[in-house]
Design a protein around this motif. Structure first.
Motif, PDB file in Angstrom:
ATOM      1  N   ARG A   1     -83.180  -1.777  63.455  1.00 19.39           N
ATOM      2  CA  ARG A   1     -84.086  -1.796  62.308  1.00 19.39           C
ATOM      3  C   ARG A   1     -85.373  -1.037  62.640  1.00 19.39           C
ATOM      4  NH1 ARG A   1     -81.474  -4.708  58.676  1.00 19.39           N
ATOM      5  NH2 ARG A   1     -80.137  -6.361  59.477  1.00 19.39           N
ATOM      6  N   ASP A   2     -85.821  -0.232  61.667  1.00 17.64           N
ATOM      7  CA  ASP A   2     -87.068   0.520  61.830  1.00 17.64           C
ATOM      8  C   ASP A   2     -88.232  -0.469  61.941  1.00 17.64           C
ATOM      9  OD1 ASP A   2     -87.918   3.721  60.972  1.00 17.64           O
ATOM     10  OD2 ASP A   2     -89.496   2.186  61.062  1.00 17.64           O
ATOM     11  N   MET A   3     -89.148  -0.203  62.871  1.00 21.51           N
ATOM     12  CA  MET A   3     -90.256  -1.150  63.082  1.00 21.51           C
ATOM     13  C   MET A   3     -91.300  -1.066  61.971  1.00 21.51           C
ATOM     14  SD  MET A   3     -92.310   0.469  66.262  1.00 21.51           S
ATOM     15  CE  MET A   3     -93.298   1.943  66.103  1.00 21.51           C
ATOM     16  N   GLU A   4     -91.236  -0.013  61.154  1.00 20.56           N
ATOM     17  CA  GLU A   4     -92.148   0.073  60.006  1.00 20.56           C
ATOM     18  C   GLU A   4     -91.311   0.352  58.759  1.00 20.56           C
ATOM     19  OE1 GLU A   4     -95.393   2.836  60.582  1.00 20.56           O
ATOM     20  OE2 GLU A   4     -95.838   1.979  62.539  1.00 20.56           O
TER      21      GLU A   4
ATOM     22  N   ASN B   1     -96.492   2.357  48.109  1.00 22.47           N
ATOM     23  CA  ASN B   1     -96.256   0.910  48.154  1.00 22.47           C
ATOM     24  C   ASN B   1     -94.947   0.476  48.806  1.00 22.47           C
ATOM     25  OD1 ASN B   1     -98.674   0.188  46.829  1.00 22.47           O
ATOM     26  ND2 ASN B   1     -97.786   0.913  44.914  1.00 22.47           N
ATOM     27  N   ALA B   2     -94.073   1.410  49.129  1.00 20.65           N
ATOM     28  CA  ALA B   2     -92.732   1.044  49.616  1.00 20.65           C
ATOM     29  C   ALA B   2     -92.790   0.114  50.819  1.00 20.65           C
ATOM     30  CB  ALA B   2     -91.941   2.295  49.964  1.00 20.65           C
ATOM     31  N   HIS B   3     -93.730   0.364  51.718  1.00 20.29           N
ATOM     32  CA  HIS B   3     -93.779  -0.438  52.946  1.00 20.29           C
ATOM     33  C   HIS B   3     -94.172  -1.891  52.676  1.00 20.29           C
ATOM     34  CE1 HIS B   3     -97.985   0.614  52.384  1.00 20.29           C
ATOM     35  NE2 HIS B   3     -98.277  -0.396  53.171  1.00 20.29           N
ATOM     36  N   LYS B   4     -94.661  -2.180  51.461  1.00 15.30           N
ATOM     37  CA  LYS B   4     -95.067  -3.566  51.160  1.00 15.30           C
ATOM     38  C   LYS B   4     -93.879  -4.417  50.720  1.00 15.30           C
ATOM     39  CE  LYS B   4     -99.579  -1.964  49.579  1.00 15.30           C
ATOM     40  NZ  LYS B   4    -100.239  -1.572  48.327  1.00 15.30           N
ATOM     41  N   LEU B   5     -92.724  -3.775  50.431  1.00 12.89           N
ATOM     42  CA  LEU B   5     -91.545  -4.533  50.022  1.00 12.89           C
ATOM     43  C   LEU B   5     -91.118  -5.449  51.168  1.00 12.89           C
ATOM     44  CD1 LEU B   5     -89.577  -1.577  48.454  1.00 12.89           C
ATOM     45  CD2 LEU B   5     -90.395  -3.569  47.199  1.00 12.89           C
ATOM     46  N   SER B   6     -90.671  -6.681  50.814  1.00 15.43           N
ATOM     47  CA  SER B   6     -90.307  -7.587  51.910  1.00 15.43           C
ATOM     48  C   SER B   6     -88.912  -7.277  52.439  1.00 15.43           C
ATOM     49  CB  SER B   6     -90.400  -9.042  51.456  1.00 15.43           C
ATOM     50  OG  SER B   6     -89.904  -9.159  50.165  1.00 15.43           O
TER      51      SER B   6
END
Ligand code: AMP
Length: 129
Positions: free
Chosen positions: A31-34, A122-127
């Protein structure tokens, strides 16, 4: 052949820990860390290739893609997914070890869509799931 200075080679050998979802003799997926999407997995060959143009053997390329396909099934990406292979400076490749991003778990606009800017911000804010 691995490069002892490369972070992804170190993940491949186990020297650096990662949230691995798959591993075999040729490749590893983690899994990507970010994460940019709820599902964001990287598939890499264990051998070091700078990028996809670096004479990656066809068998390795094919194997990585077969692993990508299996992971999308296991992750339940039935609605679809996006594969991304950033290559070189123009694509802002940040880790110089060939890798395939699997992105999924929600709708992704295309880069020329109107909502692309909002998505990119905003993509990185998705859980994660
Ligand atoms: P790229 O810009 O295509 O080279 O993507 C490299 C990706 O690797 C980025 O999405 C990073 O978040 C991810 N990454 C870098 N180091 C690690 C690590 N140690 N574990 C997991 N993901 C990583």
């Amino acid at each position: 052949m691995t490069d002892p200075t490369c972070i992804f080679c170190k993940i491949g050998t186990g020297e650096v820990p990662a949230d691995k979802v798959y591993e075999d003799d040729l490749c590893v997926a983690f899994r990507d860390m970010e994460p940019l999407m709820p599902t964001h997995v990287l598939v890499i060959p264990k051998d070091h290739y700078r990028d996809v143009t670096d004479d990656v053997p066809p068998e390795t390329l094919g194997h990585c893609l077969a692993v990508v396909r299996d992971i999308t099934k296991r992750e339940g990406l039935t609605g679809g997914f996006r594969l991304m292979v950033n290559t070189g400076d123009d694509a802002s490749q940040s880790v110089r070890h060939f890798h395939i991003h699997i992105l999924g778990g929600g709708r992704m606009p295309r880069p020329n869509d109107q909502d692309w800017g909002e998505f990119a911000t905003n993509a990185h804010k998705l859980s994660p799931r």
